[in-house]
Design a protein around this motif. Structure first.
Motif, PDB file in Angstrom:
ATOM      1  N   MET A   1      55.844  76.090  46.080  1.00  0.00           N
ATOM      2  CA  MET A   1      57.039  75.712  46.826  1.00  0.00           C
ATOM      3  C   MET A   1      56.948  74.259  47.291  1.00  0.00           C
ATOM      4  N   ASN A   2      55.766  73.856  47.760  1.00  0.00           N
ATOM      5  CA  ASN A   2      55.597  72.498  48.269  1.00  0.00           C
ATOM      6  C   ASN A   2      55.780  71.466  47.155  1.00  0.00           C
ATOM      7  N   GLY A   3      55.146  71.705  46.007  1.00  0.00           N
ATOM      8  CA  GLY A   3      55.262  70.754  44.915  1.00  0.00           C
ATOM      9  C   GLY A   3      56.670  70.670  44.370  1.00  0.00           C
ATOM     10  N   TRP A   4      57.305  71.820  44.213  1.00  0.00           N
ATOM     11  CA  TRP A   4      58.684  71.856  43.723  1.00  0.00           C
ATOM     12  C   TRP A   4      59.630  71.152  44.697  1.00  0.00           C
ATOM     13  N   SER A   5      59.409  71.351  45.995  1.00  0.00           N
ATOM     14  CA  SER A   5      60.270  70.725  47.003  1.00  0.00           C
ATOM     15  C   SER A   5      60.176  69.210  46.944  1.00  0.00           C
ATOM     16  N   GLU A   6      58.976  68.681  46.769  1.00  0.00           N
ATOM     17  CA  GLU A   6      58.816  67.229  46.704  1.00  0.00           C
ATOM     18  C   GLU A   6      59.497  66.659  45.462  1.00  0.00           C
ATOM     19  N   SER A   7      59.388  67.363  44.342  1.00  0.00           N
ATOM     20  CA  SER A   7      60.086  66.912  43.141  1.00  0.00           C
ATOM     21  C   SER A   7      61.602  66.918  43.349  1.00  0.00           C
ATOM     22  N   LEU A   8      62.115  67.996  43.944  1.00  0.00           N
ATOM     23  CA  LEU A   8      63.554  68.076  44.206  1.00  0.00           C
ATOM     24  C   LEU A   8      64.011  66.995  45.169  1.00  0.00           C
ATOM     25  N   ARG A   9      63.191  66.710  46.171  1.00  0.00           N
ATOM     26  CA  ARG A   9      63.551  65.649  47.128  1.00  0.00           C
ATOM     27  C   ARG A   9      63.853  64.357  46.391  1.00  0.00           C
ATOM     28  N   GLN A  10      62.992  64.015  45.445  1.00  0.00           N
ATOM     29  CA  GLN A  10      63.172  62.768  44.706  1.00  0.00           C
ATOM     30  C   GLN A  10      64.378  62.839  43.770  1.00  0.00           C
ATOM     31  N   GLU A  11      64.576  63.984  43.140  1.00  0.00           N
ATOM     32  CA  GLU A  11      65.695  64.136  42.207  1.00  0.00           C
ATOM     33  C   GLU A  11      67.051  64.086  42.898  1.00  0.00           C
TER      34      GLU A  11
ATOM     35  N   LEU B   1      67.957  63.023  46.099  1.00  0.00           N
ATOM     36  CA  LEU B   1      68.381  62.021  47.071  1.00  0.00           C
ATOM     37  C   LEU B   1      69.363  61.047  46.425  1.00  0.00           C
ATOM     38  N   PRO B   2      70.344  60.530  47.176  1.00  0.00           N
ATOM     39  CA  PRO B   2      70.598  60.779  48.598  1.00  0.00           C
ATOM     40  C   PRO B   2      71.622  61.891  48.833  1.00  0.00           C
ATOM     41  N   THR B   3      72.038  62.589  47.761  1.00  0.00           N
ATOM     42  CA  THR B   3      73.128  63.565  47.892  1.00  0.00           C
ATOM     43  C   THR B   3      72.713  64.779  48.716  1.00  0.00           C
ATOM     44  N   VAL B   4      71.511  65.299  48.444  1.00  0.00           N
ATOM     45  CA  VAL B   4      71.005  66.485  49.144  1.00  0.00           C
ATOM     46  C   VAL B   4      69.675  66.138  49.788  1.00  0.00           C
ATOM     47  N   ARG B   5      69.558  66.391  51.071  1.00  0.00           N
ATOM     48  CA  ARG B   5      68.275  66.221  51.765  1.00  0.00           C
ATOM     49  C   ARG B   5      67.447  67.489  51.588  1.00  0.00           C
ATOM     50  N   VAL B   6      66.167  67.332  51.339  1.00  0.00           N
ATOM     51  CA  VAL B   6      65.261  68.463  51.182  1.00  0.00           C
ATOM     52  C   VAL B   6      64.243  68.447  52.315  1.00  0.00           C
ATOM     53  N   THR B   7      64.169  69.550  53.041  1.00  0.00           N
ATOM     54  CA  THR B   7      63.234  69.679  54.158  1.00  0.00           C
ATOM     55  C   THR B   7      62.341  70.880  53.926  1.00  0.00           C
ATOM     56  N   LEU B   8      61.047  70.660  54.004  1.00  0.00           N
ATOM     57  CA  LEU B   8      60.047  71.707  53.827  1.00  0.00           C
ATOM     58  C   LEU B   8      59.507  72.105  55.202  1.00  0.00           C
ATOM     59  N   ILE B   9      59.612  73.384  55.533  1.00  0.00           N
ATOM     60  CA  ILE B   9      59.121  73.910  56.808  1.00  0.00           C
ATOM     61  C   ILE B   9      57.877  74.741  56.524  1.00  0.00           C
ATOM     62  N   GLU B  10      56.755  74.414  57.168  1.00  0.00           N
ATOM     63  CA  GLU B  10      55.484  75.095  56.910  1.00  0.00           C
ATOM     64  C   GLU B  10      54.961  75.735  58.202  1.00  0.00           C
ATOM     65  N   PRO B  11      55.419  76.947  58.510  1.00  0.00           N
ATOM     66  CA  PRO B  11      54.961  77.595  59.742  1.00  0.00           C
ATOM     67  C   PRO B  11      53.562  78.203  59.568  1.00  0.00           C
ATOM     68  N   GLY B  12      52.839  78.230  60.681  1.00  0.00           N
ATOM     69  CA  GLY B  12      51.643  79.051  60.764  1.00  0.00           C
ATOM     70  C   GLY B  12      52.064  80.472  61.131  1.00  0.00           C
ATOM     71  N   VAL B  13      51.352  81.087  62.057  1.00  0.00           N
ATOM     72  CA  VAL B  13      51.632  82.476  62.423  1.00  0.00           C
ATOM     73  C   VAL B  13      52.936  82.554  63.222  1.00  0.00           C
ATOM     74  N   VAL B  14      53.893  83.297  62.693  1.00  0.00           N
ATOM     75  CA  VAL B  14      55.180  83.521  63.357  1.00  0.00           C
ATOM     76  C   VAL B  14      55.339  85.018  63.578  1.00  0.00           C
ATOM     77  N   ASP B  15      55.897  85.380  64.710  1.00  0.00           N
ATOM     78  CA  ASP B  15      56.054  86.782  65.091  1.00  0.00           C
ATOM     79  C   ASP B  15      57.159  87.440  64.252  1.00  0.00           C
ATOM     80  N   THR B  16      56.786  87.857  63.039  1.00  0.00           N
ATOM     81  CA  THR B  16      57.728  88.515  62.139  1.00  0.00           C
ATOM     82  C   THR B  16      57.095  89.799  61.612  1.00  0.00           C
ATOM     83  N   GLU B  17      57.824  90.482  60.737  1.00  0.00           N
ATOM     84  CA  GLU B  17      57.324  91.739  60.182  1.00  0.00           C
ATOM     85  C   GLU B  17      56.475  91.532  58.927  1.00  0.00           C
ATOM     86  N   LEU B  18      56.188  90.281  58.559  1.00  0.00           N
ATOM     87  CA  LEU B  18      55.433  90.029  57.324  1.00  0.00           C
ATOM     88  C   LEU B  18      54.129  90.836  57.219  1.00  0.00           C
TER      89      LEU B  18
END
Length: 246
Positions: free
Chosen positions: A162-172, A174-191
């Motif tokens: 996901m990280n590598g693909w996101s960086e490639s998309l960011r470059q492809e 821009l500037p039409t679509v901004r790409v933001t990668l969110i990398e959470p640690g432990v989040v209180d979910t049902e995972l």
């Protein structure tokens, strides 16, 4: 029957995995901020309940990110009801941890199908809508996209992907679509409850019980990134509970 909302002066956000956790919290946060939100998930009872809670401007759509036709249907429905999507939040994911072995081969394929291919497919399906205007793509990755550890190898592989693909998309895109990668640690979910390996599930749950970030805290960060002026793109956000060591 939901009727189309006239006019397109509100931004439109599509959220996958919107039935719980970060997805549901993001739907609530963006709706509170004036967005029209499309809630995509397999569990229709949950997204129907969230949409009823939010009221006007919330649209539940049954969709499975591993089923492209369901995403194509969702994209058409969003355009019909709200106009083109301005934001896609690729949040759908599953975390099936455990020692690497043939016994868990189905878990590995499930994670790759949902976490990585699901995000890629949703983005491919909604891309024409995002590029219609000034769009935003939010990809929910993980600390595991930076640091692998024993028992999380294939999960980490999906997040590193996901990280590598996101960086490639960011470059492809821009500037039409901004790409933001969110990398959470432990989040209180049902995972952790999805984990099929009993010992691993118990061990992971202990860590989650000890310290976790709340889903609405992650949602606030997503809303903040989206609210920045168009000349500013926040490309990557890594967050953890303060006491999480790795």
């Amino acid at each position: 029957m939901t009727t189309p909302v006239p006019g397109h002066h509100h931004r439109v956000a599509v959220i996958t995995g919107a039935s719980s956790g970060i997805g549901a919290a993001t739907a609530r946060a963006l709706h509170a901020g004036g967005y029209r939100v499309a809630l995509l998930a397999r569990r229709t009872d949950r997204i129907n309940a969230i949409a009823a809670e939010l009221g006007a401007g919330a649209l539940p759509i049954a969709a499975d990110v591993t089923d492209r036709p369901s995403l194509v249907h969702a994209a058409a429905r969003v355009r019909e009801m709200f106009g083109p999507a301005d934001v896609l939040v690729n949040n759908a994911g599953t975390m099936l941890l455990g020692p690497f072995s043939s016994e868990r081969r189905d878990d590995y394929r499930r994670m790759i199908g949902v976490n990585l291919l699901g995000a890629i497919t949703a983005t491919e399906v909604f891309l024409d809508q995002l590029t219609d205007g000034e769009g935003d793509l939010i990809n929910i990755s993980s600390v595991a996209g930076r640091t692998a550890r024993a028992t999380n190898g294939v999960y980490a592989a999906t997040k590193w992907g996901m990280n590598g693909w996101s960086e490639s998309l960011r470059q492809e895109l821009l500037p039409t679509v901004r790409v933001t990668l969110i990398e959470p640690g432990v989040v209180d979910t049902e995972l952790p409850t999805h984990i099929t390996h009993d010992a691993t599930r118990a061990n992971v749950q202990k860590g989650y019980d000890a310290a976790s970030v709340k889903p609405d805290e992650v949602a606030e960060i997503i809303a903040f990134a989206l609210a920045r002026p168009r000349h500013l793109s926040i490309n990557e956000i890594l967050l953890r509970p303060t006491t999480q060591t790795a």
